[in-house]
Design a protein around this motif. Structure first.
Motif, PDB file in Angstrom:
ATOM      1  N   UNK A 181       0.829  -1.211   0.000  1.00 57.25           N
ATOM      2  CA  UNK A 181       0.000   0.000   0.000  1.00 57.25           C
ATOM      3  C   UNK A 181       0.864   1.264   0.000  1.00 57.25           C
ATOM      4  N   UNK A 182       1.962   1.242   0.758  1.00 60.13           N
ATOM      5  CA  UNK A 182       2.860   2.398   0.773  1.00 60.13           C
ATOM      6  C   UNK A 182       3.478   2.615  -0.599  1.00 60.13           C
ATOM      7  N   UNK A 183       3.904   1.528  -1.245  1.00 56.20           N
ATOM      8  CA  UNK A 183       4.471   1.640  -2.597  1.00 56.20           C
ATOM      9  C   UNK A 183       3.432   2.203  -3.568  1.00 56.20           C
ATOM     10  N   UNK A 184       2.170   1.744  -3.431  1.00 54.37           N
ATOM     11  CA  UNK A 184       1.100   2.251  -4.291  1.00 54.37           C
ATOM     12  C   UNK A 184       0.858   3.736  -4.038  1.00 54.37           C
ATOM     13  N   UNK A 185       0.835   4.136  -2.773  1.00 49.08           N
ATOM     14  CA  UNK A 185       0.644   5.544  -2.423  1.00 49.08           C
ATOM     15  C   UNK A 185       1.781   6.406  -2.978  1.00 49.08           C
ATOM     16  N   UNK A 186       2.998   5.978  -2.747  1.00 47.96           N
ATOM     17  CA  UNK A 186       4.163   6.743  -3.193  1.00 47.96           C
ATOM     18  C   UNK A 186       4.236   6.792  -4.716  1.00 47.96           C
ATOM     19  N   UNK A 187       3.988   5.645  -5.359  1.00 55.36           N
ATOM     20  CA  UNK A 187       4.064   5.580  -6.820  1.00 55.36           C
ATOM     21  C   UNK A 187       3.050   6.476  -7.497  1.00 55.36           C
ATOM     22  N   UNK A 188       1.804   6.451  -7.019  1.00 51.29           N
ATOM     23  CA  UNK A 188       0.768   7.286  -7.637  1.00 51.29           C
ATOM     24  C   UNK A 188       1.025   8.770  -7.375  1.00 51.29           C
ATOM     25  N   UNK A 189       1.493   9.106  -6.161  1.00 50.62           N
ATOM     26  CA  UNK A 189       1.795  10.506  -5.852  1.00 50.62           C
ATOM     27  C   UNK A 189       2.939  11.019  -6.726  1.00 50.62           C
ATOM     28  N   UNK A 190       3.989  10.219  -6.862  1.00 52.81           N
ATOM     29  CA  UNK A 190       5.135  10.630  -7.679  1.00 52.81           C
ATOM     30  C   UNK A 190       4.732  10.770  -9.147  1.00 52.81           C
ATOM     31  N   UNK A 191       3.950   9.810  -9.659  1.00 52.83           N
ATOM     32  CA  UNK A 191       3.541   9.850 -11.059  1.00 52.83           C
ATOM     33  C   UNK A 191       2.671  11.066 -11.344  1.00 52.83           C
ATOM     34  N   UNK A 192       1.787  11.405 -10.388  1.00 53.77           N
ATOM     35  CA  UNK A 192       0.920  12.577 -10.560  1.00 53.77           C
ATOM     36  C   UNK A 192       1.749  13.846 -10.666  1.00 53.77           C
ATOM     37  N   UNK A 193       2.717  13.998  -9.764  1.00 53.55           N
ATOM     38  CA  UNK A 193       3.579  15.182  -9.810  1.00 53.55           C
ATOM     39  C   UNK A 193       4.457  15.184 -11.054  1.00 53.55           C
ATOM     40  N   UNK A 194       4.899  14.010 -11.465  1.00 53.89           N
ATOM     41  CA  UNK A 194       5.751  13.904 -12.650  1.00 53.89           C
ATOM     42  C   UNK A 194       4.984  14.314 -13.906  1.00 53.89           C
ATOM     43  N   UNK A 227       6.783   7.796   5.671  1.00 55.02           N
ATOM     44  CA  UNK A 227       6.774   7.972   7.121  1.00 55.02           C
ATOM     45  C   UNK A 227       5.358   7.803   7.668  1.00 55.02           C
ATOM     46  N   UNK A 228       4.372   8.409   6.978  1.00 53.75           N
ATOM     47  CA  UNK A 228       2.983   8.316   7.426  1.00 53.75           C
ATOM     48  C   UNK A 228       2.475   6.883   7.346  1.00 53.75           C
ATOM     49  N   UNK A 229       2.874   6.173   6.294  1.00 58.00           N
ATOM     50  CA  UNK A 229       2.410   4.803   6.112  1.00 58.00           C
ATOM     51  C   UNK A 229       2.843   3.862   7.213  1.00 58.00           C
ATOM     52  N   UNK A 230       3.943   4.183   7.857  1.00 56.12           N
ATOM     53  CA  UNK A 230       4.429   3.341   8.959  1.00 56.12           C
ATOM     54  C   UNK A 230       3.531   3.491  10.182  1.00 56.12           C
ATOM     55  N   UNK A 231       2.902   4.665  10.344  1.00 55.92           N
ATOM     56  CA  UNK A 231       2.156   4.964  11.571  1.00 55.92           C
ATOM     57  C   UNK A 231       0.649   4.801  11.439  1.00 55.92           C
ATOM     58  N   UNK A 232       0.114   4.765  10.203  1.00 57.10           N
ATOM     59  CA  UNK A 232      -1.336   4.748  10.028  1.00 57.10           C
ATOM     60  C   UNK A 232      -1.874   3.350   9.764  1.00 57.10           C
ATOM     61  N   UNK A 233      -3.156   3.091  10.134  1.00 55.04           N
ATOM     62  CA  UNK A 233      -3.760   1.767   9.925  1.00 55.04           C
ATOM     63  C   UNK A 233      -3.913   1.421   8.446  1.00 55.04           C
ATOM     64  N   UNK A 234      -4.080   0.141   8.166  1.00 56.75           N
ATOM     65  CA  UNK A 234      -4.253  -0.352   6.803  1.00 56.75           C
ATOM     66  C   UNK A 234      -5.462   0.312   6.139  1.00 56.75           C
TER      67      UNK A 234
END
Length: 323
Positions: A181-194, A227-234
């Protein structure tokens, strides 16, 4: 109940209504009551409602941010004009010129923050719903104790919706699902900005300080998500990932259909319109800037030498009857 809880209480109540209603809908279609996927679909309903309601704001943000990028060369000229002048009169004059520039371009320095600021209370309210469910407490509205337990204990790929990566205690299932889920969050955020920085910025704007700041944010935001993904629920990461997927699709559509003038995306759109034979009569064609376009058909209005007089309803009926 602290001050923060009091502020979020109405929003939490609405979120519970949406989640419970979405869950009831998908279970009525045959989904298992305690399945994590039933709750994922309920979260998807929440995402669709929230993001659909934000479409007008997002369109306004896109236009404002595009104006911000395009006016950077003019902004730099104003800064150069008052460079080295620290007296109060010069600083006030510079601020007035900048505000006039913002107004002329229909932009605001805070325009890019509003969507995030609006979504943050929703994010924290959903976190409180999950936290209460994890503590075996009913919600403030429609989330009964049975539904709260179902929400908290339901699993996707074996990982509970209330599980947190920082408290996984070596549970490989929770770690795997959370990392995906973290990889999906990071990947989509990066792609959007890119998409924005690579395709939807003109050459003049790429030379501005704002463009360099946006490039930095393109790498900074994904790190914050790690960092947020480590602390927040699934369950909360599911909401975030689905929201990012919506943003990615929305940004793709915007760049394709509403690109920044002078950007690579605008050139590609022009090529598509030319290939379809629609560019000559299109409003975005610089040659058509002085033409008037019909609101219904989108085609240019042909101006004749003689002004056509308006016809009243009675004359129009008589004229139609003679035909």
């Amino acid at each position: 109940m602290n001050f923060f809880d009091i502020i979020l209480w109405p929003l939490r109540w609405v979120i519970e209504v949406v989640l419970v209603s979405g869950h009831a809908f998908v279970t009525s279609l045959g989904m298992p009551f305690n399945s994590g996927w039933s709750w994922v679909l309920a979260i998807l309903v929440l995402v669709l409602i929230v993001r659909s309601a934000m479409i007008p704001l997002m369109l306004k943000q896109i236009r404002s941010m595009r104006g911000m990028m395009e006016m950077q060369p003019e902004m730099q000229k104003i800064r150069d004009k008052y460079k080295g002048k620290r007296d109060q009169f010069s600083q006030q004059a510079m601020q007035q010129e900048m505000m006039a520039l913002y107004k002329r371009h229909g932009s605001s320095p805070l325009s890019g923050c509003w969507p995030m600021l609006i979504q943050m209370p929703i994010f924290f309210a959903l976190f409180q719903v999950l936290q209460a469910a994890n503590q075996n407490r009913a919600g403030v509205g429609m989330m009964s104790l049975d539904l709260a337990k179902s929400f908290s204990e339901s699993t996707i790929f074996g990982a509970p919706m209330s599980a947190v990566l920082s408290h996984a205690n070596g549970n490989s299932t929770i770690i795997t699902v959370a990392v995906v889920l973290i990889v999906l969050m990071v990947g989509t955020q990066f792609f959007t900005q890119f998409q924005i920085t690579a395709q939807n910025v003109s050459q003049a704007a790429k030379e501005s300080p704002m463009y360099r700041q946006q490039r930095i944010m393109m790498y900074l935001f994904p790190l914050l998500m790690v960092v947020s993904g480590v602390m927040f629920p699934i369950g909360l990461m599911v909401y975030w990932a689905l929201t990012n997927l919506w943003t990615t699709g929305q940004q793709w559509w915007t760049i394709r259909n509403m690109p920044t003038p002078g950007s690579d995306a605008a050139k590609k759109r022009e090529e598509r319109l030319r290939a379809a034979g629609k560019w000559d009569d299109h409003p975005d064609n610089p040659a058509n800037k002085k033409k008037k376009f019909d609101e219904e058909t989108g085609k240019p209005i042909v101006q004749t030498g003689q002004r056509q007089q308006p016809i009243g309803k009675q004359r129009a009926k008589k004229k139609k009857g003679k035909r």
